[in-house]
Scaffold this active site. Structure first.
Site, PDB file in Angstrom:
ATOM      1  CD  GLU A  86      41.125  30.076  40.989  1.00  0.00           C
ATOM      2  OE1 GLU A  86      41.858  30.821  40.315  1.00  0.00           O
ATOM      3  OE2 GLU A  86      40.382  30.501  41.888  1.00  0.00           O
ATOM      4  CE1 TYR A 145      37.479  29.112  41.451  1.00  0.00           C
ATOM      5  CE2 TYR A 145      36.910  27.542  43.164  1.00  0.00           C
ATOM      6  CZ  TYR A 145      37.742  28.528  42.678  1.00  0.00           C
ATOM      7  OH  TYR A 145      38.829  28.923  43.411  1.00  0.00           O
TER       8      TYR A 145
END
Ligand code: ADP
Ligand code: MG
Length: 404
Positions: free
Chosen positions: A207, A119
């Protein structure tokens, strides 16, 4: 402003970021053509909606056992079947709410042999005035859950925009992702490219979930690739990014919010039943607070701005009333730049034009307030006047209860 995954990937690719090959498609035929341009043997057909959680999402029209919004396809025939099932149907994910979102676009992309999912995100941290770069080895799943139950698995690196991205920032990212050798170098390079994209495009948020490490190929080389990305932009900076502004997909936005933006009204739909029309964001916030204090909930945030003209006030009324949940309206306007009598004229004209069907409480304050109140009183409309903010909130809550 948000954009689709494929658009964000195309933007990132210009900064040198590694992405799997892929093509957008609006029809089943285009989806098959897109797949033909890819090497295969594995394709991924991805629903393009402005919401995450697509992989685990469910289509309303298909049964609970049907596949979600991110599908692996092994043949062109499977790509065709998946495209047929997805296009035009409604995908419900944890981020769309129960109503879901209709899928009008697909992205057909290379299937990647994944070794690890990581991530990485960046956002403007208003508290520090810096860019926060957030990384975790626990990508691909619900990052909120990771942050909640295992916060030690999330690393935040702050970058001072005056200083810019430094080599130590890149090393910190690679270290947090526990990468060695060539992958470590790739992580440093990638995080720098992402920061450059973030700054150059005036992003609000970027993101990447998942950022993947591929399984080593026949020569033993593995790569870091951006497999999914979400990007949003600072609306106030869009004027200097015409190419980004052109990516806006209004079909993904709340129709009332789109209409409001056409009239330069700041409108955000909320869950309550009391519509609010206020000038100034601070006053709008205070109005919402005081409605809550009186036991009810606002149906929206709406700031008509300093120059509240009749046209704007009418548009605002229509937008508020287009929400079936609205059972009463509270107008709270301070006549500073605009005088109260002119605002009152606008309210009366607008209320007549939209054939107001719910209770309306109006609180006016400021220049020419007496004249304004007189206009409201003589309008022949069932407008309930209020003296101050507390009084106004009490009155609208009582009126709505009475009408129920
Ligand atoms: P969402 O976050 O909306 O569910 P993602 O693009 O992250 O959508 O896809 C969900 C999961 O599907 C990913 O975590 C990954 O495991 C898998 N996936 C997505 N794209 C690919 C791809 N190109 N190749 C292989 N697997 C993929
Ligand atoms: Mg994802």
């Amino acid at each position: 402003m948000n954009i689709h995954e494929y658009q964000a990937k195309e933007l990132l690719a210009k900064f040198g970021v590694g992405i799997p090959a892929g093509h957008a498609a609006l029809t089943v035929e285009e989806a098959v053509e897109a797949a033909k341009k890819l090497p295969g043997p594995l394709y991924v057909v991805k629903a393009q909606i402005h919401a995450g959680g697509r992989g685990k999402g469910k289509f309303k029209e298909l049964g609970p056992d049907a596949k979600g919004g991110v599908r692996l396809a092994k043949t062109l025939d499977d790509v065709k079947k998946d495209a047929e099932e997805m296009l035009g149907n409604t995908l419900v994910t944890v981020q769309t709410g129960d109503a879901g979102k209709q899928v009008n676009r697909l992205y057909v992309t290379d299937g990647v042999d994944i070794a690890e999912e990581y991530y990485l995100s960046m956002l403007v941290d208003r508290a520090t005035g810096r860019v926060a770069l957030i990384v975790s080895t626990e990508g691909g799943m619900d990052i909120e859950e990771v942050a909640h139950s295992t916060p030690e698995k999330i690393t935040t690196i702050t970058i001072d925009p005056a200083e810019g991205f430094m080599p130590h920032h890149g090393r910190a990212v690679a270290f947090a992702l526990k990468l060695d050798g060539d992958l470590n170098k790739q992580a440093q390079k990638l995080s720098k490219q992402l920061y450059e994209a973030f700054m150059a495009l005036d992003c609000e948020m970027l993101e990447i979930n998942p950022l993947v490490e591929t399984k080593p190929d026949s020569s033993g080389a593995a790569n870091l690739l951006v497999l999914d990305t979400k990007m949003s932009f600072d609306g106030n900076a869009l004027f200097r990014h015409k190419d980004v502004a052109a990516l806006r997909d209004e079909t993904e936005e709340d129709p009332a919010e789109v209409e409001a933006s056409e009239y330069d009204l700041a409108y955000i739909k909320l869950d309550g039943n009391i519509g609010c029309m206020v000038n100034g964001a601070g006053l709008a916030m205070a109005t919402m607070d005081i409605i809550k204090l009186n036991g009810a909930f606002p149906a929206n945030f709406l700031d008509v701005g300093g120059g509240a003209t009749t046209e704007k006030v009418t548009a605002a009324f229509k937008i508020i009333l287009s929400d079936p949940a609205v059972e009463g309206i509270l107008v709270n306007i301070f006549g500073g730049i605009m005088k109260c009598d002119i605002i009152a004229d606008g309210i009366v004209a607008a209320a007549k034009e939209v054939n107001l069907s719910v209770p309306l409480v109006v609180r006016l304050e400021g220049t020419n307030v007496e004249k304004g109140k007189e206009i409201l009183a003589n309008s022949g409309l069932p407008i309930v006047p209020a003296d101050d903010l507390g009084d106004a909130a009490k009155k609208i809550v009582a009126q709505v209860k009475e009408a129920a």
